[in-house]
Design a protein around this motif. Structure first.
Motif, mmCIF file in Angstrom:
data_model
loop_
_atom_site.group_PDB
_atom_site.id
_atom_site.type_symbol
_atom_site.label_atom_id
_atom_site.label_comp_id
_atom_site.label_asym_id
_atom_site.label_seq_id
_atom_site.Cartn_x
_atom_site.Cartn_y
_atom_site.Cartn_z
ATOM 1 N N ALA A 279 0.831 -1.211 0.000
ATOM 2 C CA ALA A 279 0.000 0.000 0.000
ATOM 3 C C ALA A 279 0.860 1.254 0.000
ATOM 4 C CB ALA A 279 -0.935 -0.015 1.206
ATOM 5 N N LEU A 280 1.935 1.248 0.796
ATOM 6 C CA LEU A 280 2.838 2.403 0.818
ATOM 7 C C LEU A 280 3.496 2.611 -0.540
ATOM 8 C CD1 LEU A 280 4.518 1.871 4.302
ATOM 9 C CD2 LEU A 280 3.078 3.804 3.634
ATOM 10 N N ARG A 281 3.897 1.515 -1.178
ATOM 11 C CA ARG A 281 4.549 1.616 -2.482
ATOM 12 C C ARG A 281 3.610 2.238 -3.516
ATOM 13 N NH1 ARG A 281 9.488 2.188 -4.507
ATOM 14 N NH2 ARG A 281 9.629 1.380 -6.619
ATOM 15 N N VAL A 282 2.382 1.753 -3.540
ATOM 16 C CA VAL A 282 1.416 2.275 -4.510
ATOM 17 C C VAL A 282 1.037 3.714 -4.170
ATOM 18 C CG1 VAL A 282 -0.930 1.997 -5.406
ATOM 19 C CG2 VAL A 282 0.575 0.010 -5.173
ATOM 20 N N HIS A 283 0.957 4.029 -2.865
ATOM 21 C CA HIS A 283 0.639 5.404 -2.473
ATOM 22 C C HIS A 283 1.676 6.372 -3.033
ATOM 23 C CE1 HIS A 283 -0.047 8.951 0.026
ATOM 24 N NE2 HIS A 283 -1.211 8.438 0.394
ATOM 25 N N ARG A 284 2.938 5.966 -3.034
ATOM 26 C CA ARG A 284 3.990 6.850 -3.559
ATOM 27 C C ARG A 284 3.959 6.906 -5.078
ATOM 28 N NH1 ARG A 284 6.884 4.130 1.003
ATOM 29 N NH2 ARG A 284 6.990 5.716 2.638
ATOM 30 N N LEU A 285 3.503 5.814 -5.717
ATOM 31 C CA LEU A 285 3.400 5.809 -7.172
ATOM 32 C C LEU A 285 2.236 6.650 -7.668
ATOM 33 C CD1 LEU A 285 4.062 2.053 -8.041
ATOM 34 C CD2 LEU A 285 5.353 4.010 -8.923
ATOM 35 N N VAL A 303 4.165 -1.622 -9.723
ATOM 36 C CA VAL A 303 4.920 -2.030 -8.534
ATOM 37 C C VAL A 303 6.115 -2.888 -8.929
ATOM 38 C CG1 VAL A 303 4.820 -3.409 -6.417
ATOM 39 C CG2 VAL A 303 2.949 -1.866 -6.971
ATOM 40 N N VAL A 304 5.880 -3.842 -9.826
ATOM 41 C CA VAL A 304 6.969 -4.725 -10.251
ATOM 42 C C VAL A 304 8.043 -3.938 -10.989
ATOM 43 C CG1 VAL A 304 7.559 -6.649 -11.761
ATOM 44 C CG2 VAL A 304 5.509 -6.779 -10.333
ATOM 45 N N VAL A 305 7.625 -3.087 -11.926
ATOM 46 C CA VAL A 305 8.585 -2.361 -12.761
ATOM 47 C C VAL A 305 9.433 -1.410 -11.934
ATOM 48 C CG1 VAL A 305 8.778 -0.636 -14.601
ATOM 49 C CG2 VAL A 305 7.273 -2.599 -14.887
ATOM 50 N N THR A 306 8.834 -0.821 -10.894
ATOM 51 C CA THR A 306 9.557 0.189 -10.112
ATOM 52 C C THR A 306 10.119 -0.364 -8.807
ATOM 53 O OG1 THR A 306 7.531 0.901 -8.979
ATOM 54 C CG2 THR A 306 8.088 2.012 -11.047
ATOM 55 N N ALA A 307 10.160 -1.687 -8.665
ATOM 56 C CA ALA A 307 10.625 -2.271 -7.408
ATOM 57 C C ALA A 307 12.051 -1.853 -7.082
ATOM 58 C CB ALA A 307 10.523 -3.789 -7.469
ATOM 59 N N ASP A 308 12.901 -1.728 -8.124
ATOM 60 C CA ASP A 308 14.275 -1.258 -7.943
ATOM 61 C C ASP A 308 14.455 -0.080 -8.886
ATOM 62 O OD1 ASP A 308 17.000 -0.771 -7.941
ATOM 63 O OD2 ASP A 308 17.542 -2.881 -7.770
ATOM 64 N N LEU A 338 7.983 5.335 -29.640
ATOM 65 C CA LEU A 338 8.472 3.981 -29.414
ATOM 66 C C LEU A 338 7.679 3.291 -28.307
ATOM 67 C CD1 LEU A 338 10.467 1.708 -29.918
ATOM 68 C CD2 LEU A 338 12.097 2.879 -28.400
ATOM 69 N N ARG A 339 7.399 3.997 -27.225
ATOM 70 C CA ARG A 339 6.614 3.429 -26.120
ATOM 71 C C ARG A 339 5.239 2.997 -26.601
ATOM 72 N NH1 ARG A 339 2.955 5.316 -22.250
ATOM 73 N NH2 ARG A 339 3.109 4.259 -20.224
ATOM 74 N N SER A 340 4.550 3.866 -27.335
ATOM 75 C CA SER A 340 3.217 3.539 -27.839
ATOM 76 C C SER A 340 3.275 2.383 -28.844
ATOM 77 C CB SER A 340 2.594 4.775 -28.478
ATOM 78 O OG SER A 340 1.274 4.510 -28.887
ATOM 79 N N TRP A 341 4.299 2.377 -29.676
ATOM 80 C CA TRP A 341 4.451 1.312 -30.677
ATOM 81 C C TRP A 341 4.625 -0.046 -29.993
ATOM 82 C CZ3 TRP A 341 8.698 -1.879 -31.985
ATOM 83 C CH2 TRP A 341 8.602 -2.538 -33.212
ATOM 84 N N LEU A 342 5.407 -0.082 -28.910
ATOM 85 C CA LEU A 342 5.588 -1.324 -28.167
ATOM 86 C C LEU A 342 4.295 -1.780 -27.501
ATOM 87 C CD1 LEU A 342 9.006 -0.429 -26.499
ATOM 88 C CD2 LEU A 342 8.645 -2.304 -28.133
ATOM 89 N N LEU A 343 3.591 -0.829 -26.861
ATOM 90 C CA LEU A 343 2.366 -1.176 -26.143
ATOM 91 C C LEU A 343 1.250 -1.602 -27.082
ATOM 92 C CD1 LEU A 343 2.317 1.606 -23.389
ATOM 93 C CD2 LEU A 343 3.044 -0.777 -23.150
ATOM 94 N N HIS A 344 1.243 -1.056 -28.311
ATOM 95 C CA HIS A 344 0.189 -1.391 -29.289
ATOM 96 C C HIS A 344 0.661 -2.427 -30.301
ATOM 97 C CE1 HIS A 344 -2.792 1.511 -27.943
ATOM 98 N NE2 HIS A 344 -1.850 2.448 -27.875
ATOM 99 N N ALA A 391 7.783 1.208 -19.763
ATOM 100 C CA ALA A 391 6.446 0.807 -19.287
ATOM 101 C C ALA A 391 5.706 1.964 -18.637
ATOM 102 C CB ALA A 391 6.549 -0.364 -18.326
ATOM 103 N N ILE A 392 6.431 2.797 -17.872
ATOM 104 C CA ILE A 392 5.828 3.988 -17.285
ATOM 105 C C ILE A 392 6.725 5.172 -17.602
ATOM 106 C CG2 ILE A 392 4.689 2.743 -15.419
ATOM 107 C CD1 ILE A 392 6.908 3.633 -13.573
#
Length: 400
Positions: A279-285, A303-308, A338-344, A391-392
């Motif tokens: 919850a704290l991690r997501v609150h900061r995100l 959460v996974v992407v920003t863990a480190d 590039l980000r949009s191209w990867l996601l789509h 990713a973000i």
């Protein structure tokens, strides 16, 4: 002038009135106790055991103290009454400790006063006491019982308050230990001391103290509240809510709407620290605003992407190295594309719609990106690295 009859600390009955009463005190006590057992069901079981002996002695002591009070000489007027009041106060506290209600205690006093007066009055009538003396005596009996009732009520209330404060402190200690991730055997011991039956799971809620005051009465009574546990989020409270999972989780979300809350995942109760950390991690995100309820289940990828965060920054630097020679604005547009191209998955029209540009603009930018990256845009490992790196947006990455 005779003092008010309710002032039992000052009023005296003649010796010739009191002596017959004292001789009959044992029988009066027995009748009084029998009536209490019969008319106050809550006392039937206690009187049957060892506690019954203590209560019986208390009844006899109270009647004996009354006779001493109204028959002794004038010196040291407060001692008998103070002693009786102290005993009644202790009786009230004991009743609270044994889980009996104030209703039962006051009913016992009413029955005891009625029966004691009836039996004592019968003795006075047989002794030929005048009606005025018997009337005075009746008022003294009931004034005395009122004093004892008030003392027992105070003792009962004080014990409940003290017990409540002690239990609240123990619940706080349990909550702090849960958040600290103490070992299971420590947590089990604290739960037993606090008389807190552990649920299967707990879920952490992160919200303001004001919001916590609004919502806590809507939640499971076993909910634990721990305030001021997040140094960088002053005024934030953690609620540990039993079993809000499965079908009950959407209900919890609806209850919390309008209160700026982050809901952590459900975890086995002794492992709830991981729910608090999530919850704290997501609150900061993505801190909640405008009454939003942020469910951590909807933000697992972030959460996974920003863990480190430092590893993510290193990955971004490596993945975007081919763009190092591009100017600021041009580089930003290429990264966005590039980000949009990867996601789509390379669907040009979808990329154009997301970026609000013409498909030809997407085609031109992708041609430039292929010049810079070459075959790496067809390499699965590089595509994975780029997808994670982008990713973000970089400004959403929390700093370690």
């Amino acid at each position: 002038m005779k003092p008010p009859l309710s002032d039992i600390g000052s009023y005296r009955l003649p010796v010739e009135v009191v002596d017959p009463l004292r001789l009959g005190l044992s029988a009066v006590s027995t009748q009084t106790i029998a009536a209490i057992i019969k008319e106050v069901p809550a006392y039937a079981e206690p009187f049957a055991g060892e506690l019954g002996l203590k209560i019986a002695r208390a009844v006899r002591a109270a009647l004996g103290a009354f006779l001493r009070l109204v028959s002794r000489p004038g010196a040291d007027p407060g001692t008998p009454m103070a002693s009786a009041v102290e005993a009644a106060y202790a009786l009230g506290r004991g009743e609270a400790r044994n889980g009996r209600s104030l209703d039962a205690l006051l009913a016992a006093y009413r029955v005891g006063a009625r029966v004691a007066w009836r039996e004592l009055a019968a003795i006075s009538v047989r002794e030929g006491q005048p009606s005025a003396t018997i009337a005075d005596f009746a008022e003294l009996v009931f004034a005395y019982i009122d004093e004892l009732s008030a003392a027992s009520v105070a003792g009962h209330a004080d014990e409940l308050a003290a017990t409540g404060r002690i239990r609240q402190r123990r619940l706080q200690e349990l909550g702090q230990a849960l958040i600290a991730g103490e070992p299971a055997h420590v947590l089990q011991g604290l739960a037993e001391q606090a008389e807190w039956p552990p649920p299967q799971t707990l879920t952490a809620l992160l919200l303001t103290e004001r919001a916590a005051r609004w919502v806590i009465d809507l939640l499971d009574p076993r909910t634990l509240q721990i305030a001021d546990v997040v140094p960088d989020l002053p005024g934030t409270t953690v609620l540990l809510v039993p079993d809000p999972q499965g079908a009950s989780r959407p209900t919890l979300n609806r209850l919390l709407t309008g209160h700026d809350v982050v809901i952590g995942p459900a975890r086995p109760w002794a492992l709830v620290k991981s729910s608090v950390d999530r919850a704290l991690r997501v609150h900061r995100l993505c801190p909640p605003a405008d009454g939003a309820v942020v469910d951590t289940e909807d933000h697992l990828a972030e959460v996974v992407v920003t863990a480190d965060s430092s590893a993510l920054e290193d990955l971004r630097a490596r993945a975007l190295a081919p763009l190092a020679g591009e100017r600021g604005a041009a580089a930003a547009k290429l990264i966005e594309t590039l980000r949009s191209w990867l996601l789509h998955h390379g669907r040009r029209d979808d990329v154009a719609a997301e970026l609000f540009v013409h498909p030809q603009t997407v085609r031109y930018r992708m041609a430039r990106l292929r010049e810079l990256y070459g075959d790496r845009l067809r390499d699965p490992q590089w595509v994975l690295a780029l997808t994670i790196a982008l990713a973000i947006p970089s400004w959403d990455i929390p700093k370690s």
